[in-house]
Design a protein around this motif. Structure first.
Motif, mmCIF file in Angstrom:
data_model
loop_
_atom_site.group_PDB
_atom_site.id
_atom_site.type_symbol
_atom_site.label_atom_id
_atom_site.label_comp_id
_atom_site.label_asym_id
_atom_site.label_seq_id
_atom_site.Cartn_x
_atom_site.Cartn_y
_atom_site.Cartn_z
ATOM 1 N N GLU A 41 -1.571 8.959 -31.957
ATOM 2 C CA GLU A 41 -0.494 10.086 -31.966
ATOM 3 C C GLU A 41 -0.238 10.740 -33.203
ATOM 4 O O GLU A 41 -0.144 11.694 -33.702
ATOM 5 C CB GLU A 41 0.889 9.693 -31.442
ATOM 6 N N ALA A 42 -0.036 9.767 -34.426
ATOM 7 C CA ALA A 42 0.166 10.123 -35.433
ATOM 8 C C ALA A 42 -1.113 10.655 -36.375
ATOM 9 O O ALA A 42 -0.790 11.695 -37.035
ATOM 10 C CB ALA A 42 0.420 8.847 -36.396
ATOM 11 N N VAL A 43 -2.176 10.329 -35.954
ATOM 12 C CA VAL A 43 -3.600 10.982 -36.310
ATOM 13 C C VAL A 43 -3.681 12.330 -36.092
ATOM 14 O O VAL A 43 -3.910 13.209 -36.868
ATOM 15 C CB VAL A 43 -4.778 10.082 -36.331
ATOM 16 N N SER A 44 -3.249 12.270 -34.513
ATOM 17 C CA SER A 44 -3.501 13.768 -34.121
ATOM 18 C C SER A 44 -2.361 14.605 -34.381
ATOM 19 O O SER A 44 -3.031 16.003 -34.793
ATOM 20 C CB SER A 44 -3.596 13.564 -32.342
ATOM 21 N N TYR A 45 -1.158 14.158 -34.962
ATOM 22 C CA TYR A 45 -0.243 15.256 -35.516
ATOM 23 C C TYR A 45 -0.510 15.627 -36.883
ATOM 24 O O TYR A 45 -0.596 16.570 -37.214
ATOM 25 C CB TYR A 45 1.114 14.337 -35.623
ATOM 26 N N ALA A 46 -1.187 14.585 -37.530
ATOM 27 C CA ALA A 46 -1.837 15.055 -39.057
ATOM 28 C C ALA A 46 -2.666 15.872 -38.890
ATOM 29 O O ALA A 46 -2.879 16.986 -39.810
ATOM 30 C CB ALA A 46 -1.949 13.888 -39.812
ATOM 31 N N GLU A 47 -3.794 15.855 -37.975
ATOM 32 C CA GLU A 47 -4.808 16.499 -37.878
ATOM 33 C C GLU A 47 -4.621 17.938 -37.422
ATOM 34 O O GLU A 47 -5.222 19.071 -37.912
ATOM 35 C CB GLU A 47 -6.009 16.118 -37.077
#
Length: 102
Positions: A61-67
């Motif tokens: 979830e954190a990686v997808s938010y940043a991307e």
């Protein structure tokens, strides 16, 4: 702004593991902190680096938010401490390195 995604370690002040089950996204400061000449407080010109902290349930979830928001990020690996097996009877063992004292 550069973001850092990590899972926080447990605090050294307590033995519990509260607030270590979520992933954090924090922004790193682009400029150096400066000392206010009048009051002597440390400050930074950008709000995001010191005050914005986003929490997520999973790393994905954190990686997808940043991307999704086009943020460059660094993903720190999750650190799991090694379990140290201990037994109460080891306090009274003959192979104890330090003598038992009260």
């Amino acid at each position: 702004m550069f973001a850092r995604i990590y899972k926080p370690s447990k605090t050294a002040m307590q033995s519990g593991k509260a607030k270590t089950d979520r992933w954090l996204l924090e922004f790193e400061a682009e400029t150096a902190r400066r000392v206010d000449p009048l009051m002597g407080w440390t400050s930074v010109d950008e709000t995001a680096s010191g005050q914005v902290r986003l929490t997520f349930d999973t790393r994905e979830e954190a990686v997808s938010y940043a991307e999704r928001h086009g943020l460059p990020f660094r993903l720190d690996p999750e650190h799991e401490p090694k379990a140290q097996p201990k037994a109460y009877s080891d306090n009274f063992s003959f192979r104890r390195r330090k003598p038992w004292t009260h």
